[in-house]
Write an enzyme that holds these catalytic residues in place. Structure first.
Site, PDB file in Angstrom:
ATOM      1  N   THR A  96       0.866  -1.183   0.000  1.00 35.41           N
ATOM      2  CA  THR A  96       0.000   0.000   0.000  1.00 35.41           C
ATOM      3  C   THR A  96       0.897   1.226   0.000  1.00 35.41           C
ATOM      4  O   THR A  96       1.628   1.455   0.978  1.00 35.41           O
ATOM      5  CB  THR A  96      -0.894   0.025   1.257  1.00 35.41           C
ATOM      6  OG1 THR A  96      -1.699  -1.141   1.271  1.00 35.41           O
ATOM      7  CG2 THR A  96      -1.788   1.261   1.262  1.00 35.41           C
ATOM      8  N   LYS A 171      -7.487   1.515  -2.781  1.00 28.93           N
ATOM      9  CA  LYS A 171      -7.108   1.093  -1.426  1.00 28.93           C
ATOM     10  C   LYS A 171      -7.207   2.280  -0.450  1.00 28.93           C
ATOM     11  O   LYS A 171      -7.732   2.164   0.659  1.00 28.93           O
ATOM     12  CB  LYS A 171      -5.676   0.538  -1.459  1.00 28.93           C
ATOM     13  CG  LYS A 171      -5.063   0.218  -0.128  1.00 28.93           C
ATOM     14  CD  LYS A 171      -5.645  -1.017   0.503  1.00 28.93           C
ATOM     15  CE  LYS A 171      -5.065  -1.241   1.889  1.00 28.93           C
ATOM     16  NZ  LYS A 171      -5.731  -2.322   2.598  1.00 28.93           N
ATOM     17  N   LYS A 246      -1.191   5.233   8.791  1.00 26.11           N
ATOM     18  CA  LYS A 246      -0.441   5.356   7.530  1.00 26.11           C
ATOM     19  C   LYS A 246      -1.407   5.565   6.352  1.00 26.11           C
ATOM     20  O   LYS A 246      -1.217   6.448   5.525  1.00 26.11           O
ATOM     21  CB  LYS A 246       0.387   4.084   7.309  1.00 26.11           C
ATOM     22  CG  LYS A 246       1.046   4.000   5.953  1.00 26.11           C
ATOM     23  CD  LYS A 246       1.518   2.596   5.615  1.00 26.11           C
ATOM     24  CE  LYS A 246       1.650   2.426   4.112  1.00 26.11           C
ATOM     25  NZ  LYS A 246       1.987   1.080   3.683  1.00 26.11           N
TER      26      LYS A 246
END
Ligand code: NAD
Length: 299
Positions: A96, A171, A246
């Site tokens: 990611t 995502k 994050k």
């Protein structure tokens, strides 16, 4: 036998690589951390000494690395993947990372004649172990067709998002929804407690009403209603608060770059930063319930 180089054998990468090996692929692994290499070797994965010898004979290179800087380094640095991969190899980055890095690395790979996909995943470590991940894939359709038989051995859904970088965009957008929804569920349960409404009653009602969402029905942050949820095992992850932070930061950075307005995402990001600052970065992200309910200790 099809050779797959797998770089990044951490919490996600190792079980994914093991599933490929179990499916009959010839998996060659590499990780910069000695502990990860030891775990991979114990699992029977044949390890390369460096990126060069790991990728040289591979038809597929899969990376599962922490964040953008590591992806850039693994692909672009001298001695990295692009310098050493064979002609015709398909590159798949499952980490990611930010959309910009994904697009830059993809463009560089293409300019050197390689096909590349960004294919981040949803499903966490449990999904990686059970081969039930969802892959959200950015890149050319033809490359996706080639990757599908490999991805299908690690997950149960492979969905094309669009051109390069849109897998990462999907995502980031998905986890923006998830972070905000989790906090909304926590606020509702904290309020219910003070109003004298039992948690199992709120669950019974909201899970069949319009407040229903994944954070409630699959991952309830209050112990009891969902036995498999981390709330029933002291908020052991699962998906850590620092991972959520994050991803929310990636969403904020992406929003700032394109001028999108994400006020609730900004708030969720700050709340997860606060929860992490209290020492809970390694706690499951649903543990933020304790902070919102005024019960979290500083670790
Ligand atoms: P991790 O830190 O456990 O594993 C990453 C591994 O990459 C580490 O073993 C590290 O040593 C290795 N590494 C770093 N730089 C390297 C390099 N240049 N070459 C080779 N190896 C290198 O992280 P993880 O939990 O496995 O997550 C990996 C990615 O998947 C992250 O981008 C994360 O955001 C994403 N993700 C994680 C989860 C989850 O629940 N853990 C869920 C979905 C997505």
């Amino acid at each position: 036998m099809t050779v797959i180089a797998f770089l990044g054998l951490g919490n996600m990468g190792l079980p994914m690589a093991k599933n490929l090996m179990a499916a009959g692929f010839d998996v060659r692994g590499f990780d910069v951390a000695a502990a990860a290499r030891e775990r991979a070797a114990a699992a029977g994965i044949r390890l390369g000494a460096e990126i060069a010898d790991t990728v040289r004979e591979a038809q597929f290179v899969i990376t599962m690395l922490p964040a953008g800087p590591q992806v850039r380094e693994a692909y672009l640095s001298p001695g990295g993947i692009l310098d050493n991969a064979a002609d015709g190899v398909l590159l798949v980055d499952c980490s990611t990372i930010d959309v910009e890095t994904a697009r830059e690395v993809h463009a560089e790979a293409r300019s050197r004649g390689f096909a590349m996909l960004d294919a981040p995943v949803s499903g966490g470590v449990a999904g990686a172990e059970a081969a039930t991940l969802t892959f959200m894939v950015g890149g050319e359709e033809e490359a996706l067709k080639r990757a599908e038989p490999v991805l299908a051995r690690m997950g149960r859904a492979v969905i094309h998002a669009g051109p390069a970088g849109t897998g990462q965009a999907a995502k980031i957008c998905n986890n923006l929804m998830l972070g905000i929804q989790m906090i909304s569920v926590c606020e509702a349960f904290a309020l219910a407690e003070r109003l004298g409404l039992a948690a199992d009653r709120l669950f019974a009602i909201a899970s069949r009403s319009s407040g229903q969402c994944w954070s409630l029905t699959h991952y309830c942050p209050v112990p009891g209603p969902v036995p498999s949820a981390p709330s029933n095992r002291g908020y052991r992850p699962g998906f850590t608060a620092s991972m959520m932070l994050k991803d929310l930061r990636l969403a904020q950075e992406a929003a700032a770059r394109v001028g999108a307005v994400t006020p609730l995402g900004a708030e969720a990001c700050q709340l997860y930063a606060l929860y992490s600052a209290l020492g809970h970065g390694g706690t499951d992200f649903s543990g933020i319930f304790e902070m919102i309910a005024g019960k979290a200790n500083k670790l």
